[in-house]
Design a protein around this motif. Sequence first.
Motif, PDB file in Angstrom:
ATOM      1  N   LEU A 168       0.824  -1.207   0.000  1.00 50.85           N
ATOM      2  CA  LEU A 168       0.000   0.000   0.000  1.00 50.85           C
ATOM      3  C   LEU A 168       0.861   1.261   0.000  1.00 50.85           C
ATOM      4  CD1 LEU A 168      -2.856  -1.013   2.452  1.00 50.85           C
ATOM      5  CD2 LEU A 168      -3.000  -0.698  -0.014  1.00 50.85           C
ATOM      6  N   PHE A 169       1.932   1.260   0.780  1.00 52.40           N
ATOM      7  CA  PHE A 169       2.815   2.425   0.785  1.00 52.40           C
ATOM      8  C   PHE A 169       3.591   2.541  -0.524  1.00 52.40           C
ATOM      9  CE2 PHE A 169       2.259   2.522   5.440  1.00 52.40           C
ATOM     10  CZ  PHE A 169       1.976   3.869   5.569  1.00 52.40           C
ATOM     11  N   GLN A 170       3.913   1.402  -1.152  1.00 49.14           N
ATOM     12  CA  GLN A 170       4.555   1.452  -2.465  1.00 49.14           C
ATOM     13  C   GLN A 170       3.609   2.084  -3.486  1.00 49.14           C
ATOM     14  OE1 GLN A 170       5.519  -2.700  -2.923  1.00 49.14           O
ATOM     15  NE2 GLN A 170       7.633  -2.389  -2.240  1.00 49.14           N
ATOM     16  N   ALA A 171       2.344   1.688  -3.432  1.00 52.44           N
ATOM     17  CA  ALA A 171       1.357   2.252  -4.344  1.00 52.44           C
ATOM     18  C   ALA A 171       1.146   3.742  -4.063  1.00 52.44           C
ATOM     19  CB  ALA A 171       0.032   1.494  -4.227  1.00 52.44           C
ATOM     20  N   LEU A 172       1.166   4.128  -2.780  1.00 50.96           N
ATOM     21  CA  LEU A 172       1.031   5.539  -2.422  1.00 50.96           C
ATOM     22  C   LEU A 172       2.167   6.362  -3.016  1.00 50.96           C
ATOM     23  CD1 LEU A 172      -0.340   7.785  -0.672  1.00 50.96           C
ATOM     24  CD2 LEU A 172       1.251   7.129   1.128  1.00 50.96           C
ATOM     25  N   SER A 173       3.386   5.873  -2.879  1.00 51.62           N
ATOM     26  CA  SER A 173       4.541   6.589  -3.436  1.00 51.62           C
ATOM     27  C   SER A 173       4.450   6.683  -4.955  1.00 51.62           C
ATOM     28  CB  SER A 173       5.841   5.880  -3.045  1.00 51.62           C
ATOM     29  OG  SER A 173       5.974   5.837  -1.665  1.00 51.62           O
ATOM     30  N   LEU A 174       4.124   5.563  -5.590  1.00 48.53           N
ATOM     31  CA  LEU A 174       4.036   5.535  -7.050  1.00 48.53           C
ATOM     32  C   LEU A 174       2.941   6.467  -7.552  1.00 48.53           C
ATOM     33  CD1 LEU A 174       4.843   4.190  -9.771  1.00 48.53           C
ATOM     34  CD2 LEU A 174       3.010   2.572  -9.326  1.00 48.53           C
ATOM     35  N   ASP A 175       1.769   6.402  -6.942  1.00 49.14           N
ATOM     36  CA  ASP A 175       0.661   7.246  -7.381  1.00 49.14           C
ATOM     37  C   ASP A 175       0.949   8.728  -7.169  1.00 49.14           C
ATOM     38  OD1 ASP A 175      -0.762   5.086  -8.205  1.00 49.14           O
ATOM     39  OD2 ASP A 175      -2.342   5.246  -6.708  1.00 49.14           O
TER      40      ASP A 175
END
Length: 76
Positions: free
Chosen positions: A50-57
Amino acid sequence: WKTMRKALTPTFTSGKLKNMFLNMHNVADEFIDAIQERLETNDVVDMKPLFQALSLDTIANCAFGVHTNSFKHPNN
């Protein structure tokens, strides 16, 4: 450090950060929704993806203007 600072300073002016705020706020709302959805179905939630997706988004949205929504579509 001086060289890197000279290159990055124009990117993060107060005006540009104000323009990025709405994009970051929208991504944060999607992040919270994704956590809530996962908590409804599971007791334990793996936060790393989820934090990886947050950073990417956040980066994709602010830097490139691309709305990927990696929380619901992880292969985007």
